[in-house]
Write a protein that holds these residues in place. Structure first.
Motif, PDB file in Angstrom:
ATOM      1  N   TYR A  94      -2.521 -11.224  -2.236  1.00 16.32           N
ATOM      2  CA  TYR A  94      -2.727  -9.710  -2.206  1.00 16.32           C
ATOM      3  C   TYR A  94      -4.259  -9.342  -2.767  1.00 16.32           C
ATOM      4  CZ  TYR A  94      -3.001  -4.792  -2.656  1.00 16.32           C
ATOM      5  OH  TYR A  94      -3.257  -3.421  -2.705  1.00 16.32           O
ATOM      6  N   THR A 149      -7.534  -8.223  -0.818  1.00 18.93           N
ATOM      7  CA  THR A 149      -8.100  -6.755  -1.099  1.00 18.93           C
ATOM      8  C   THR A 149      -9.121  -6.639  -2.253  1.00 18.93           C
ATOM      9  OG1 THR A 149      -6.148  -6.197  -2.545  1.00 18.93           O
ATOM     10  CG2 THR A 149      -5.661  -6.066  -0.019  1.00 18.93           C
ATOM     11  N   GLU A 155      -8.588   0.235  -5.967  1.00 20.23           N
ATOM     12  CA  GLU A 155      -7.950   0.241  -4.509  1.00 20.23           C
ATOM     13  C   GLU A 155      -8.398   1.645  -3.847  1.00 20.23           C
ATOM     14  OE1 GLU A 155      -4.043  -2.238  -5.241  1.00 20.23           O
ATOM     15  OE2 GLU A 155      -4.238  -0.437  -6.262  1.00 20.23           O
ATOM     16  N   ASP A 185       0.068  -2.152   1.036  1.00 19.86           N
ATOM     17  CA  ASP A 185      -0.955  -1.951   1.784  1.00 19.86           C
ATOM     18  C   ASP A 185      -0.828  -0.479   2.253  1.00 19.86           C
ATOM     19  OD1 ASP A 185      -3.094  -4.428   2.561  1.00 19.86           O
ATOM     20  OD2 ASP A 185      -1.088  -4.811   1.941  1.00 19.86           O
TER      21      ASP A 185
END
Length: 465
Positions: free
Chosen positions: A154, A158, A278, A355
């Motif tokens: 992950y 990302t 994020e 996500d």
């Protein structure tokens, strides 16, 4: 102007003849905020109060409904309506205006009730059904292998982190991992750690508890002034490069390179708190600093903002030269993250539910920031937002002559808990430091976020008026 009273109580409610609903709403809110209507006070039925005030029953019912949605009142069918306990009042920051604060707008907080209940429950059931018996034993000190594998994939996908499963150490929160790293550095002879001049006071306490001295690095519109590190004799520096907390600015590309070069020259470590990494929504997120120097940067993240603080999981990607010492600190201190939660989060990540949770929160935070920006432009145009369009808080810069404390107090009188930029400062004020209010728009529930931001902007406008 008509004047009525709550039946059975010696409390008068002055109402405007032109806007009785708004006047009643503001009057009840004021009485609750000042304590004139204590927690638990039962209010009269809407019909009775409407008759006493000489207004329509629906007017009172609508006011009760709005104040209940905002958290000022509680109501149950058949039981009536009464003054609610103010959420967050016990932990609200100290202010000269000491009042209840149903609206929480301090930085770094999220609406814990807005968790992905159904998705988390479904993944928990599947994880429990699939786990072998050995998974119910004590997890390894570095974390469950399944979660470390999931996180490695992950984070590389990302955030551009250079990571393999063996590089990941799982903890119960950012503070937990920061403590492990600080203790490991102290064992290796470190005496001092640099921190940004604005940030979480709790993090500075963790540094001190590990036996290290915290020293301040200035912050400007390009992020941390990394030139300050020269001559500090710091073994490490803690940075929020993607979205500086709480000013909201990113660390510039030149300073990213400079801090890595400093770490190599000084044989030091950079602790990258990927705060809000994020949640950038004006463009693609800035990649992790760690990718520039995996041997010199510890990358730290947490599930508390995307999911909920109660998940109790965070992660660090630790350079090989430091990893064994960090894990040894975990083995010495114990208190590893719950193994079952680690397996559930692994499934959450592997099925892309994580996500989806990030995207949902990102969209929500974006709409809240845009709402605040619009309210400021309309009602307090001399104030302005500062920093990236990202994260779950922003800095509202105040016009010259406005004192942060006056805005904080004005907000508190309206039932809003918020803090000024100075509350996050470490050490003396910087030259030319602007006044600002750090607005955390992540904590209010969807039902009351608009009203919370309206009241805050009202406080800003009142201080400027």
């Amino acid at each position: 102007m008509s004047e009525g009273r709550i039946a059975g109580l010696d409390l008068h409610l002055p109402l405007s003849g032109t806007r009785p609903a708004r006047a009643l709403e503001d009057a009840i809110r004021s009485l609750v905020s000042t304590g004139a209507l204590p927690v638990g006070t039962r209010l009269p039925a809407a019909r009775a109060l409407a008759a006493d005030l000489g207004v329509a029953r629906n007017t009172v019912a609508d006011v009760y409904g709005r104040l209940t949605a905002e958290g000022w009142l509680e109501a149950r069918i058949g039981a009536g309506t009464w003054v609610a306990a103010a959420p967050g009042a016990a932990s609200a920051p100290a202010s000269r205006a000491s009042v209840a604060a149903p609206f929480e707008l301090r930085g770094g907080l999220v609406d814990a009730s807005d968790v992905e209940h159904a998705a988390w429950s479904a993944q928990a059931r599947r994880a429990l059904a699939e786990l072998p018996g050995t998974a119910f034993s004590y997890p390894p000190a570095a974390g469950a292998p399944a979660l470390r594998r999931s996180l490695a994939v992950y984070l590389a996908r990302t955030r551009g982190v250079a990571v393999g499963p063996d590089d990941v150490v799982v903890g119960t929160g950012f503070g937990d991992l920061l403590s492990l790293i600080c203790r490991a550095l102290r064992e290796r002879g470190a005496r001092r750690i640099a921190v940004e001049a604005y940030g979480h006071e709790r993090h500075r306490r963790i540094v001190a508890a590990a036996g290290l001295e915290a020293v301040a690095v200035r912050v400007d519109d390009d992020g941390a002034v990394v030139d300050d590190l020269e001559g500090m004799d710091a073994a490490a520096v803690v940075l929020t490069p993607a979205h500086q907390f709480p000013t909201g600015v990113p660390l510039s590309a030149a300073r990213r390179r400079a801090v890595v070069e400093w770490a190599r020259r000084a044989d030091a470590i950079v602790l990258e708190d990927d705060y809000d990494g994020e949640f950038r929504y004006d463009r693609r997120s800035i990649g992790a600093l760690q990718a520039l120097a995996p041997d010199r940067v510890v990358y730290l993240g947490t599930a508390s903002k995307a999911l909920a603080p109660a998940v109790g999981l965070a992660w660090a990607v630790v350079p090989a030269a430091l990893r064994d010492d960090v894990v040894a600190q975990r083995e010495t201190g114990g208190a590893s993250a719950a193994g079952i939660h680690q397996h559930v989060l692994a499934r959450f990540i592997d099925t892309f539910a994580y996500d989806r949770a990030v995207r949902r929160r990102r969209a929500e935070f974006r709409s809240r920031r845009e709402l605040l920006e619009g309210l400021l432009a309309e009602r307090a145009p001399t104030a302005s937002l500062h920093g990236l369009a990202a994260g779950l808080q922003c800095l509202v810069r105040l016009p010259a002559g406005i004192v942060e404390g006056d805005v904080v107090d004005a907000a508190a009188r309206r039932g809003v808990a918020v803090q000024g930029l100075g509350d996050y400062r470490f050490g003396a004020a910087q030259d030319g430091e602007p006044a600002g209010i750090v607005v955390g728009y992540g904590a209010p529930s969807p039902a009351c976020v608009e009203r919370a931001l309206e009241l805050l902007v009202e406080a800003v406008a009142a201080a400027d008026g």
